[in-house]
Design a protein around this motif. Structure first.
Motif, PDB file in Angstrom:
ATOM      1  N   TRP A  94       5.318  -2.041  16.825  1.00 46.88           N
ATOM      2  CA  TRP A  94       6.466  -1.503  18.167  1.00 46.88           C
ATOM      3  C   TRP A  94       7.669  -0.346  17.554  1.00 46.88           C
ATOM      4  O   TRP A  94       8.439  -1.050  15.970  1.00 46.88           O
ATOM      5  CB  TRP A  94       6.728  -2.377  18.380  1.00 46.88           C
ATOM      6  CG  TRP A  94       5.960  -3.537  19.277  1.00 46.88           C
ATOM      7  CD1 TRP A  94       5.500  -4.852  18.786  1.00 46.88           C
ATOM      8  CD2 TRP A  94       5.453  -3.331  20.528  1.00 46.88           C
ATOM      9  NE1 TRP A  94       4.371  -5.814  19.135  1.00 46.88           N
ATOM     10  CE2 TRP A  94       4.702  -4.652  20.145  1.00 46.88           C
ATOM     11  CE3 TRP A  94       4.914  -1.781  21.569  1.00 46.88           C
ATOM     12  CZ2 TRP A  94       3.816  -4.096  21.552  1.00 46.88           C
ATOM     13  CZ3 TRP A  94       4.201  -2.488  22.017  1.00 46.88           C
ATOM     14  CH2 TRP A  94       3.639  -3.752  22.588  1.00 46.88           C
ATOM     15  N   LYS A  95       7.085   0.658  18.049  1.00 44.27           N
ATOM     16  CA  LYS A  95       8.708   1.722  17.735  1.00 44.27           C
ATOM     17  C   LYS A  95       8.954   2.375  19.164  1.00 44.27           C
ATOM     18  O   LYS A  95       8.764   2.038  20.284  1.00 44.27           O
ATOM     19  CB  LYS A  95       8.261   2.835  17.053  1.00 44.27           C
ATOM     20  CG  LYS A  95       7.963   2.525  15.242  1.00 44.27           C
ATOM     21  CD  LYS A  95       8.142   3.692  14.684  1.00 44.27           C
ATOM     22  CE  LYS A  95       7.766   3.412  13.207  1.00 44.27           C
ATOM     23  NZ  LYS A  95       9.274   3.475  12.948  1.00 44.27           N
ATOM     24  N   ASP A  96       9.886   2.506  19.477  1.00 45.63           N
ATOM     25  CA  ASP A  96      11.170   2.384  20.504  1.00 45.63           C
ATOM     26  C   ASP A  96      10.832   4.685  20.883  1.00 45.63           C
ATOM     27  O   ASP A  96      11.043   5.143  22.293  1.00 45.63           O
ATOM     28  CB  ASP A  96      12.684   2.936  20.394  1.00 45.63           C
ATOM     29  CG  ASP A  96      13.281   1.551  20.043  1.00 45.63           C
ATOM     30  OD1 ASP A  96      12.267  -0.011  20.716  1.00 45.63           O
ATOM     31  OD2 ASP A  96      13.839   0.919  19.983  1.00 45.63           O
ATOM     32  N   ASP A  97      10.538   5.362  19.137  1.00 47.00           N
ATOM     33  CA  ASP A  97      10.601   6.311  19.613  1.00 47.00           C
ATOM     34  C   ASP A  97       9.192   6.804  19.706  1.00 47.00           C
ATOM     35  O   ASP A  97       8.577   6.398  18.656  1.00 47.00           O
ATOM     36  CB  ASP A  97      11.286   7.270  18.485  1.00 47.00           C
ATOM     37  CG  ASP A  97      11.339   9.082  18.580  1.00 47.00           C
ATOM     38  OD1 ASP A  97      10.384   9.220  18.260  1.00 47.00           O
ATOM     39  OD2 ASP A  97      11.821   9.401  19.966  1.00 47.00           O
ATOM     40  N   SER A 128       4.902  -1.034  28.867  1.00 49.39           N
ATOM     41  CA  SER A 128       5.405  -2.272  27.689  1.00 49.39           C
ATOM     42  C   SER A 128       6.879  -1.797  27.835  1.00 49.39           C
ATOM     43  O   SER A 128       7.247  -1.040  27.569  1.00 49.39           O
ATOM     44  CB  SER A 128       4.673  -1.676  26.724  1.00 49.39           C
ATOM     45  OG  SER A 128       5.178  -2.386  25.452  1.00 49.39           O
ATOM     46  N   ASP A 129       6.928  -3.114  27.843  1.00 46.38           N
ATOM     47  CA  ASP A 129       8.942  -3.316  27.694  1.00 46.38           C
ATOM     48  C   ASP A 129       9.764  -2.966  26.082  1.00 46.38           C
ATOM     49  O   ASP A 129      10.507  -3.332  25.894  1.00 46.38           O
ATOM     50  CB  ASP A 129       9.551  -4.234  28.418  1.00 46.38           C
ATOM     51  CG  ASP A 129       8.789  -6.042  28.324  1.00 46.38           C
ATOM     52  OD1 ASP A 129       7.884  -5.907  26.860  1.00 46.38           O
ATOM     53  OD2 ASP A 129       8.916  -6.883  28.568  1.00 46.38           O
ATOM     54  N   LYS A 130       8.580  -3.289  25.220  1.00 46.19           N
ATOM     55  CA  LYS A 130       8.758  -3.642  23.619  1.00 46.19           C
ATOM     56  C   LYS A 130       8.159  -1.883  23.190  1.00 46.19           C
ATOM     57  O   LYS A 130       8.537  -2.175  21.603  1.00 46.19           O
ATOM     58  CB  LYS A 130       7.699  -4.298  23.227  1.00 46.19           C
ATOM     59  CG  LYS A 130       7.524  -5.796  23.248  1.00 46.19           C
ATOM     60  CD  LYS A 130       6.447  -6.396  23.012  1.00 46.19           C
ATOM     61  CE  LYS A 130       7.100  -7.827  23.147  1.00 46.19           C
ATOM     62  NZ  LYS A 130       5.986  -8.403  22.178  1.00 46.19           N
ATOM     63  N   GLU A 178       6.570   8.059  27.520  1.00 45.91           N
ATOM     64  CA  GLU A 178       6.804   6.594  28.576  1.00 45.91           C
ATOM     65  C   GLU A 178       5.227   6.190  27.872  1.00 45.91           C
ATOM     66  O   GLU A 178       4.448   6.322  27.945  1.00 45.91           O
ATOM     67  CB  GLU A 178       6.537   6.611  30.016  1.00 45.91           C
ATOM     68  CG  GLU A 178       7.248   6.531  30.491  1.00 45.91           C
ATOM     69  CD  GLU A 178       7.595   6.497  32.232  1.00 45.91           C
ATOM     70  OE1 GLU A 178       8.640   6.871  33.217  1.00 45.91           O
ATOM     71  OE2 GLU A 178       6.310   6.743  32.852  1.00 45.91           O
ATOM     72  N   PRO A 179       5.442   4.556  27.500  1.00 44.11           N
ATOM     73  CA  PRO A 179       4.264   3.786  26.882  1.00 44.11           C
ATOM     74  C   PRO A 179       3.726   3.541  28.078  1.00 44.11           C
ATOM     75  O   PRO A 179       3.871   2.372  28.455  1.00 44.11           O
ATOM     76  CB  PRO A 179       5.245   2.822  25.654  1.00 44.11           C
ATOM     77  CG  PRO A 179       5.968   2.335  26.264  1.00 44.11           C
ATOM     78  CD  PRO A 179       6.587   3.735  26.883  1.00 44.11           C
TER      79      PRO A 179
END
Length: 338
Positions: free
Chosen positions: A182-185, A161-163, A232-233
């Motif tokens: 969605w969260k980056d962390d 995922s790029d989100k 990594e997601p």
């Protein structure tokens, strides 16, 4: 509102965005409905309507019950163009099945492990919902563990995922809502949307301030468990236990009934306490997705999410397992449990 009807193709998961296994009593009601729906007109039965139009069948020979667990009811529709697997729920709207269909489509698109291809999600009159999907004839065995491990790792490697961490929609884990904003962390995502959410449910549902307080202490310190890990997601099935793993007639592993999201790949093993993963499974998995530093230390952390969910779904029999994991981590981190 009218019927919610969505066609689900493996190459257009995003189209869904535009658009619980039932109780025993509702299952009995559904049997009566299914027995009469064979004689009903197409317009009165959205399942029959889709099968006889978009499904390209001209005849439905029989509708047979094949179980469906404790949340949904399941039938096989045998037709002149093959069989369709249909799950229904007379109490819950289409959102639950929409989440399942999005997950199945996302896994299907990785071209790795076999999953049932979803075709249609819709609402049932006067209430409830359905999902129509590919019918897979299962073998009696669960297949080769080493093949399962390799195929699952291939799915994790391909499904990116790029989100960030999360999913396109919220879905359910069993019948518990699973928040996928969605969260980056990853550590923040797992703390807020997984452990934190379940701990707050336990506080409200069971009046259990102790498990909430100790669990929050763990959350504040759990970053210590991720030193050196690459986060990594990866696309996860999300609810991978023995009941959701099978094999087709050719021996290929099949996984079903997902609670998909993009997360740290190790979170997939959170149900390993009732999944039966053996040494050959892990060996082949780590040949594709290498084991990361601290893997053994994090295993119980990911199990904790599912123990808490079982506590909230099925009762206090699971409290001691969840609390034991929390206390063990606090002792290891030298955080007070008093």
């Amino acid at each position: 509102m009218g019927h919610v009807a969505l066609f689900l193709s493996p190459s257009s998961v995003a189209s869904l965005l535009h658009g619980r296994r039932s109780t025993r009593s509702s299952a009995k009601k559904h049997r009566r409905i299914c027995s009469s729906s064979v004689m009903a007109t197409v317009s009165e039965d959205p399942i029959r309507e889709w099968i006889l139009t978009k499904g390209k069948a001209s005849k439905i020979f029989r509708i047979s019950s094949i179980g469906g667990g404790c949340i949904n009811y399941a039938n096989c529709y045998d037709t002149d163009v093959g069989s369709f697997f249909v799950k229904t729920n007379r109490e819950i709207g289409p959102s639950m099945f929409e989440g399942e269909a999005l997950g199945l489509s996302a896994m299907y698109d990785t071209k790795s492990i076999r999953v049932p291809l979803p075709f249609k999600v819709g609402s049932l009159p006067p209430s409830g919902s359905f999902i129509i999907m590919e019918f897979i004839e299962f073998d009696r065995s669960r297949g080769d563990q080493s093949v399962l491990g390799r195929k699952l790792a291939e799915m994790h490697k391909a499904g990116k995922s790029d989100k960030g961490f999360g999913f396109h929609v919220d879905n359910t884990i069993g019948s518990t809502p699973q928040i996928n904003t969605w969260k980056d962390d990853w550590i923040e995502f797992f703390a807020e949307h997984r452990l934190g959410y379940q701990l707050k449910l336990a506080r409200r549902q069971w009046n259990d301030p102790i498990i909430l307080e100790l669990g929050e202490r763990l959350i504040k310190n759990m970053h210590l468990l991720f030193k050196g890990a690459v986060l990594e997601p990866c696309l996860l099935h999300g609810d991978l236990w023995m009941g959701n793993i099978s094999s087709d007639k050719d021996g290929n592993p099949v996984i079903l009934d997902p609670a998909c999201y993009y997360g740290h790949n190790e979170a997939e093993f959170g149900m390993s306490w009732c999944a039966g993963f053996g040494g050959s499974f892990y060996k082949s998995y780590f040949e594709v997705m290498p084991k990361q530093p601290g893997f053994q230390k994090r295993k119980n952390l990911y199990m904790l999410y599912h123990y808490l969910n079982h506590y909230n779904l099925f009762g206090r029999a699971y409290r001691s397992s969840a609390l034991s994991i929390i206390e063990d981590y606090l002792r290891m981190m030298r955080v007070s449990t008093v």
